[in-house]
Design a protein around this motif. Structure first.
Motif, PDB file in Angstrom:
ATOM      1  N   ALA A  27      41.956  37.565  42.040  1.00  0.00           N
ATOM      2  CA  ALA A  27      42.376  37.777  40.641  1.00  0.00           C
ATOM      3  C   ALA A  27      42.569  36.492  39.847  1.00  0.00           C
ATOM      4  O   ALA A  27      43.266  36.492  38.831  1.00  0.00           O
ATOM      5  CB  ALA A  27      43.667  38.615  40.605  1.00  0.00           C
ATOM      6  N   THR A  28      41.935  35.403  40.252  1.00  0.00           N
ATOM      7  CA  THR A  28      42.125  34.120  39.566  1.00  0.00           C
ATOM      8  C   THR A  28      41.003  33.789  38.588  1.00  0.00           C
ATOM      9  O   THR A  28      40.971  32.689  38.036  1.00  0.00           O
ATOM     10  CB  THR A  28      42.246  32.978  40.596  1.00  0.00           C
ATOM     11  OG1 THR A  28      41.030  32.887  41.350  1.00  0.00           O
ATOM     12  CG2 THR A  28      43.413  33.211  41.539  1.00  0.00           C
ATOM     13  N   LEU A  29      40.077  34.755  38.381  1.00  0.00           N
ATOM     14  CA  LEU A  29      38.937  34.514  37.489  1.00  0.00           C
ATOM     15  C   LEU A  29      38.883  35.589  36.398  1.00  0.00           C
ATOM     16  O   LEU A  29      37.991  36.445  36.383  1.00  0.00           O
ATOM     17  CB  LEU A  29      37.631  34.508  38.304  1.00  0.00           C
ATOM     18  CG  LEU A  29      37.518  33.430  39.386  1.00  0.00           C
ATOM     19  CD1 LEU A  29      36.299  33.678  40.266  1.00  0.00           C
ATOM     20  CD2 LEU A  29      37.457  32.042  38.755  1.00  0.00           C
ATOM     21  N   PRO A  30      39.843  35.561  35.463  1.00  0.00           N
ATOM     22  CA  PRO A  30      39.911  36.620  34.449  1.00  0.00           C
ATOM     23  C   PRO A  30      38.658  36.758  33.591  1.00  0.00           C
ATOM     24  O   PRO A  30      38.286  37.879  33.210  1.00  0.00           O
ATOM     25  CB  PRO A  30      41.133  36.227  33.608  1.00  0.00           C
ATOM     26  CG  PRO A  30      41.390  34.780  33.909  1.00  0.00           C
ATOM     27  CD  PRO A  30      40.946  34.581  35.318  1.00  0.00           C
ATOM     28  N   LYS A  31      37.969  35.654  33.291  1.00  0.00           N
ATOM     29  CA  LYS A  31      36.744  35.752  32.483  1.00  0.00           C
ATOM     30  C   LYS A  31      35.652  36.503  33.245  1.00  0.00           C
ATOM     31  O   LYS A  31      34.869  37.254  32.649  1.00  0.00           O
ATOM     32  CB  LYS A  31      36.266  34.357  32.085  1.00  0.00           C
ATOM     33  CG  LYS A  31      37.165  33.688  31.053  1.00  0.00           C
ATOM     34  CD  LYS A  31      36.595  32.348  30.615  1.00  0.00           C
ATOM     35  CE  LYS A  31      37.485  31.701  29.552  1.00  0.00           C
ATOM     36  NZ  LYS A  31      36.950  30.383  29.113  1.00  0.00           N
ATOM     37  N   MET A  32      35.595  36.304  34.551  1.00  0.00           N
ATOM     38  CA  MET A  32      34.637  37.038  35.368  1.00  0.00           C
ATOM     39  C   MET A  32      35.056  38.503  35.496  1.00  0.00           C
ATOM     40  O   MET A  32      34.220  39.408  35.541  1.00  0.00           O
ATOM     41  CB  MET A  32      34.514  36.409  36.750  1.00  0.00           C
ATOM     42  CG  MET A  32      33.995  34.981  36.772  1.00  0.00           C
ATOM     43  SD  MET A  32      32.306  34.820  36.137  1.00  0.00           S
ATOM     44  CE  MET A  32      32.624  34.173  34.477  1.00  0.00           C
ATOM     45  N   LYS A  70      46.872  33.523  35.616  1.00  0.00           N
ATOM     46  CA  LYS A  70      45.520  34.104  35.599  1.00  0.00           C
ATOM     47  C   LYS A  70      45.484  35.415  36.375  1.00  0.00           C
ATOM     48  O   LYS A  70      44.774  36.354  35.994  1.00  0.00           O
ATOM     49  CB  LYS A  70      44.519  33.110  36.196  1.00  0.00           C
ATOM     50  CG  LYS A  70      44.187  31.942  35.282  1.00  0.00           C
ATOM     51  CD  LYS A  70      43.159  31.016  35.934  1.00  0.00           C
ATOM     52  CE  LYS A  70      42.779  29.876  35.001  1.00  0.00           C
ATOM     53  NZ  LYS A  70      41.773  28.974  35.613  1.00  0.00           N
ATOM     54  N   GLU A  71      46.255  35.491  37.458  1.00  0.00           N
ATOM     55  CA  GLU A  71      46.292  36.722  38.254  1.00  0.00           C
ATOM     56  C   GLU A  71      46.903  37.873  37.464  1.00  0.00           C
ATOM     57  O   GLU A  71      46.384  38.999  37.482  1.00  0.00           O
ATOM     58  CB  GLU A  71      47.072  36.466  39.546  1.00  0.00           C
ATOM     59  CG  GLU A  71      46.364  35.496  40.474  1.00  0.00           C
ATOM     60  CD  GLU A  71      47.160  35.142  41.713  1.00  0.00           C
ATOM     61  OE1 GLU A  71      46.534  34.872  42.750  1.00  0.00           O
ATOM     62  OE2 GLU A  71      48.405  35.139  41.645  1.00  0.00           O
ATOM     63  N   PHE A  72      47.986  37.615  36.758  1.00  0.00           N
ATOM     64  CA  PHE A  72      48.593  38.656  35.931  1.00  0.00           C
ATOM     65  C   PHE A  72      47.654  39.074  34.801  1.00  0.00           C
ATOM     66  O   PHE A  72      47.562  40.260  34.456  1.00  0.00           O
ATOM     67  CB  PHE A  72      49.931  38.182  35.352  1.00  0.00           C
ATOM     68  CG  PHE A  72      51.023  38.026  36.385  1.00  0.00           C
ATOM     69  CD1 PHE A  72      51.383  39.093  37.194  1.00  0.00           C
ATOM     70  CD2 PHE A  72      51.689  36.827  36.537  1.00  0.00           C
ATOM     71  CE1 PHE A  72      52.388  38.955  38.153  1.00  0.00           C
ATOM     72  CE2 PHE A  72      52.695  36.675  37.479  1.00  0.00           C
ATOM     73  CZ  PHE A  72      53.045  37.749  38.291  1.00  0.00           C
ATOM     74  N   LEU A  73      46.929  38.108  34.228  1.00  0.00           N
ATOM     75  CA  LEU A  73      45.983  38.411  33.158  1.00  0.00           C
ATOM     76  C   LEU A  73      44.843  39.284  33.671  1.00  0.00           C
ATOM     77  O   LEU A  73      44.432  40.247  32.996  1.00  0.00           O
ATOM     78  CB  LEU A  73      45.424  37.109  32.570  1.00  0.00           C
ATOM     79  CG  LEU A  73      44.353  37.268  31.468  1.00  0.00           C
ATOM     80  CD1 LEU A  73      44.874  38.112  30.322  1.00  0.00           C
ATOM     81  CD2 LEU A  73      43.893  35.892  30.980  1.00  0.00           C
ATOM     82  N   THR A  74      44.339  38.981  34.860  1.00  0.00           N
ATOM     83  CA  THR A  74      43.274  39.797  35.448  1.00  0.00           C
ATOM     84  C   THR A  74      43.733  41.230  35.661  1.00  0.00           C
ATOM     85  O   THR A  74      42.994  42.189  35.365  1.00  0.00           O
ATOM     86  CB  THR A  74      42.816  39.185  36.786  1.00  0.00           C
ATOM     87  OG1 THR A  74      42.241  37.892  36.541  1.00  0.00           O
ATOM     88  CG2 THR A  74      41.770  40.063  37.468  1.00  0.00           C
TER      89      THR A  74
END
Length: 256
Positions: free
Chosen positions: A130-135, A165-169
């Motif tokens: 979950a560290t790649l929110p744009k992907m 980034k994890e929460f955003l994903t």
């Protein structure tokens, strides 16, 4: 109620790099067998920057590999969508609940995943750090289920930026209608304040929280008392119906 996807392991890059392929079966009830197909994509963005998870149970998938074997045949990496589709077609039938995309980190190959889903019509279950929110945005309208790691900052070498980034994903998936949940791997050293903060944040997003004990082989690396203590802290901030434990039964049963 649909069963959770049961794993079966493909090892895979747009081209895609595959690492291995395995099948596991589980009984949903006495009369029905549920099959899941797990596609393991090799390569991990966190490992590449020296921040791999200490309790990663697929360390072999952190780097890309030259080839993989399915059945009696070897395939040279990288492979294209048509090759993966051909492999899946030999095992996919009406008993398959979903195709699981895991790794390594599958979102490294978001473009490949988009093409795969267009080619192979099925339900998809994503296991991601979950560290790649744009992907995540690229695939959020295409996948059906998602397991999103939230790192235990008391044992993982990540900064606040990665945690956010994890929460955003998670929020991206929920806003797109994906049936997502958050998962935290915990140990005896997991700090209570970390679980309290995570439980509060995922409750605000509106996703379930799962605590998964870290394991070394068959050994569980947290005492039952400590696990229950962390659960009590979590459920002070999240509804009990949105909370659960997860155990790596494949390790306990020495399946893989």
């Amino acid at each position: 109620m649909n069963p959770l996807p049961i794993t079966f392991y493909l090892g895979v890059a747009f081209l895609v790099f595959i690492i291995g392929l395995y099948i596991l079966l589980a009984k949903r009830n006495i009369l029905r067998i549920v099959l899941g197909i797990e596609t393991m994509l090799s390569g991990c963005n966190l490992a590449k920057i020296g921040k791999s998870c200490p309790w990663c149970d697929t360390k072999d998938a952190q780097k890309v590999v030259e080839s993989f074997r399915f059945g009696n045949k070897y395939y040279r990496n990288p492979v294209d969508v048509k090759t993966v589709d051909k492999i899946l077609s030999t095992i996919s039938d009406s008993t398959v609940h979903s195709i699981s995309l895991t790794g390594g980190e599958p979102l490294v190959y978001a473009d490949f995943i988009v093409e795969l889903i267009k080619e192979v019509d099925h339900r998809y279950y994503l296991e991601t750090n979950a560290t790649l929110p744009k992907m995540a945005e690229k695939v959020s309208d295409l996948i059906h289920y998602a397991s999103c790691d939230i790192k235990d900052t008391s044992t993982c070498r990540i900064g606040r930026k990665i945690l956010e980034k994890e929460f955003l994903t998670l929020k991206i998936f929920i806003d797109s209608g994906v049936k997502a949940f958050s998962k935290v791997v915990v140990t005896e050293d997991t700090e209570k304040e970390v679980i309290e903060n995570i439980a509060r944040r995922v409750s605000e997003i509106g996703v379930p929280l799962v605590l998964q004990p870290a394991m070394n082989g068959k050994k569980i690396l947290i005492s039952w008392d400590r696990l229950y203590e962390l659960a009590d802290i979590a459920t002070e901030h999240i509804d009990i119906e949105m909370f659960s434990f997860s155990f790596q039964m494949q390790k306990l049963l020495s399946i893989k």
